[in-house]
Design a protein around this motif. Sequence first.
Motif, PDB file in Angstrom:
ATOM      1  N   LEU A  58       0.829  -1.127  -0.098  1.00  0.00           N
ATOM      2  CA  LEU A  58      -0.089  -0.116   0.288  1.00  0.00           C
ATOM      3  C   LEU A  58       0.898   1.164  -0.012  1.00  0.00           C
ATOM      4  O   LEU A  58       0.468   2.200  -0.687  1.00  0.00           O
ATOM      5  N   LEU A  59       1.855   1.186   0.676  1.00  0.00           N
ATOM      6  CA  LEU A  59       2.596   2.383   0.944  1.00  0.00           C
ATOM      7  C   LEU A  59       3.433   2.627  -0.671  1.00  0.00           C
ATOM      8  O   LEU A  59       4.071   3.751  -0.509  1.00  0.00           O
ATOM      9  N   LEU A  60       3.640   2.018  -1.246  1.00  0.00           N
ATOM     10  CA  LEU A  60       4.049   2.201  -2.819  1.00  0.00           C
ATOM     11  C   LEU A  60       3.169   3.217  -3.444  1.00  0.00           C
ATOM     12  O   LEU A  60       3.548   3.949  -4.340  1.00  0.00           O
ATOM     13  N   LYS A  61       1.712   3.020  -2.976  1.00  0.00           N
ATOM     14  CA  LYS A  61       0.877   3.899  -3.789  1.00  0.00           C
ATOM     15  C   LYS A  61       0.474   5.311  -2.849  1.00  0.00           C
ATOM     16  O   LYS A  61       0.279   6.409  -3.265  1.00  0.00           O
ATOM     17  N   MET A 155      -8.167   4.552   1.334  1.00  0.00           N
ATOM     18  CA  MET A 155      -6.854   3.912   1.699  1.00  0.00           C
ATOM     19  C   MET A 155      -7.026   2.737   2.218  1.00  0.00           C
ATOM     20  O   MET A 155      -6.250   1.529   1.954  1.00  0.00           O
ATOM     21  N   VAL A 156      -7.928   2.567   3.378  1.00  0.00           N
ATOM     22  CA  VAL A 156      -8.359   1.516   4.117  1.00  0.00           C
ATOM     23  C   VAL A 156      -8.756   0.560   3.397  1.00  0.00           C
ATOM     24  O   VAL A 156      -8.402  -0.732   3.245  1.00  0.00           O
ATOM     25  N   SER A 157      -9.814   1.089   2.265  1.00  0.00           N
ATOM     26  CA  SER A 157     -10.394  -0.094   1.514  1.00  0.00           C
ATOM     27  C   SER A 157      -9.321  -0.654   0.493  1.00  0.00           C
ATOM     28  O   SER A 157      -9.376  -1.858   0.050  1.00  0.00           O
ATOM     29  N   THR A 158      -8.475   0.189   0.011  1.00  0.00           N
ATOM     30  CA  THR A 158      -7.302  -0.278  -1.121  1.00  0.00           C
ATOM     31  C   THR A 158      -6.655  -1.284  -0.151  1.00  0.00           C
ATOM     32  O   THR A 158      -6.093  -2.226  -0.734  1.00  0.00           O
ATOM     33  N   SER A 169      -8.079   0.449  -7.779  1.00  0.00           N
ATOM     34  CA  SER A 169      -7.906   1.709  -8.288  1.00  0.00           C
ATOM     35  C   SER A 169      -6.753   2.406  -7.750  1.00  0.00           C
ATOM     36  O   SER A 169      -6.946   3.008  -6.643  1.00  0.00           O
ATOM     37  N   PRO A 170      -5.588   2.671  -8.152  1.00  0.00           N
ATOM     38  CA  PRO A 170      -4.528   3.469  -7.535  1.00  0.00           C
ATOM     39  C   PRO A 170      -4.987   4.686  -7.338  1.00  0.00           C
ATOM     40  O   PRO A 170      -5.881   5.359  -8.059  1.00  0.00           O
ATOM     41  N   PRO A 171      -4.431   5.394  -6.220  1.00  0.00           N
ATOM     42  CA  PRO A 171      -4.838   6.989  -5.831  1.00  0.00           C
ATOM     43  C   PRO A 171      -4.363   7.745  -7.003  1.00  0.00           C
ATOM     44  O   PRO A 171      -2.933   7.425  -7.381  1.00  0.00           O
ATOM     45  N   SER A 172      -4.528   9.115  -7.160  1.00  0.00           N
ATOM     46  CA  SER A 172      -3.826   9.939  -8.053  1.00  0.00           C
ATOM     47  C   SER A 172      -3.420  11.290  -7.060  1.00  0.00           C
ATOM     48  O   SER A 172      -4.157  11.766  -6.255  1.00  0.00           O
ATOM     49  N   LEU A 173      -2.260  11.142  -6.895  1.00  0.00           N
ATOM     50  CA  LEU A 173      -1.456  11.894  -6.149  1.00  0.00           C
ATOM     51  C   LEU A 173      -0.682  12.971  -6.868  1.00  0.00           C
ATOM     52  O   LEU A 173       0.303  13.415  -6.525  1.00  0.00           O
ATOM     53  N   ASP A 174      -1.245  13.324  -7.847  1.00  0.00           N
ATOM     54  CA  ASP A 174      -0.639  14.420  -8.881  1.00  0.00           C
ATOM     55  C   ASP A 174      -1.237  15.720  -8.204  1.00  0.00           C
ATOM     56  O   ASP A 174      -2.275  16.124  -8.595  1.00  0.00           O
TER      57      ASP A 174
END
Length: 264
Positions: A58-61, A155-158, A169-174
């Motif tokens: 998860l921490l990669l995302k 995040m917890v669901s992911t 679906s990966p988060p968008s951190l842009d």
Amino acid sequence: MTEGPHTELIRPSEGRGEPLRWVLTELDRANLWLVLDSAWVFDTDLDVARLKAGLAELLLKYPHLAGRMDRGGAIDPALGDGVPFTVAATPDQSIRDLDPATVKAERFTDRVDKSRFKRGRGPGMTVKVTRLGDGWVLGVSCSHACLDGTGFYTMVSTWSRICGGRTFSPPSLDQSLLPPVVSRTKAGVRRAALQAARSEQPLPLTAKTAFAAARRGFYDRAAALRFTPHALTRLKQAAVAGTGCAAPSTNDALSAHQTPMFCW
């Protein structure tokens, strides 16, 4: 009786992903003193090893969750030791003893130390799993500067989907996608927030919320408010009445409903 806890630092899976320095917005900095605490109760065994491995993935995302605050006011993953993951046990306690209306989530979390996090000396998120006599409790504490309510539960669901081997679906951190900063006075911001929150909400819900907040006093405004599915549907519909917009999430609708209670 509580058995001695054991804490391990979980870092992003090695050799994958790029560190992302997370620059705090004005809203993030204003929320440095807020902490999100949630706990989930399970009547079955938890695979702690799988939870740890899933968290590393998860921490990669979400690399900023493993970072620490730098002197420039941003969260830098390169400065972090990882997310503390604590395993504890209270075998003489039963899940039947846990009433969600009265048991606070902080009881089962290692609450983020806001002051240490702000000074770059502590993590912005912690995880704690507690083994009971007949089940487990998973507790997660996270600074609001790292994630808001929607982002936190997403995040917890992911994390859950990673542990279960399911797609997500990966988060968008842009951060370039953030809207430009609008110059507005404090009074203007307050006025706009109140106007947005004061949609035509069901009057009984507003009265019930205000009464609960008033009776608990200034320093303890926690209260269990139960919303039926029908009431939540009405609240969401009222929030977008006449706008042509899609109904908001439950978190957004409840947040807007609560805002006037703290601004009047």
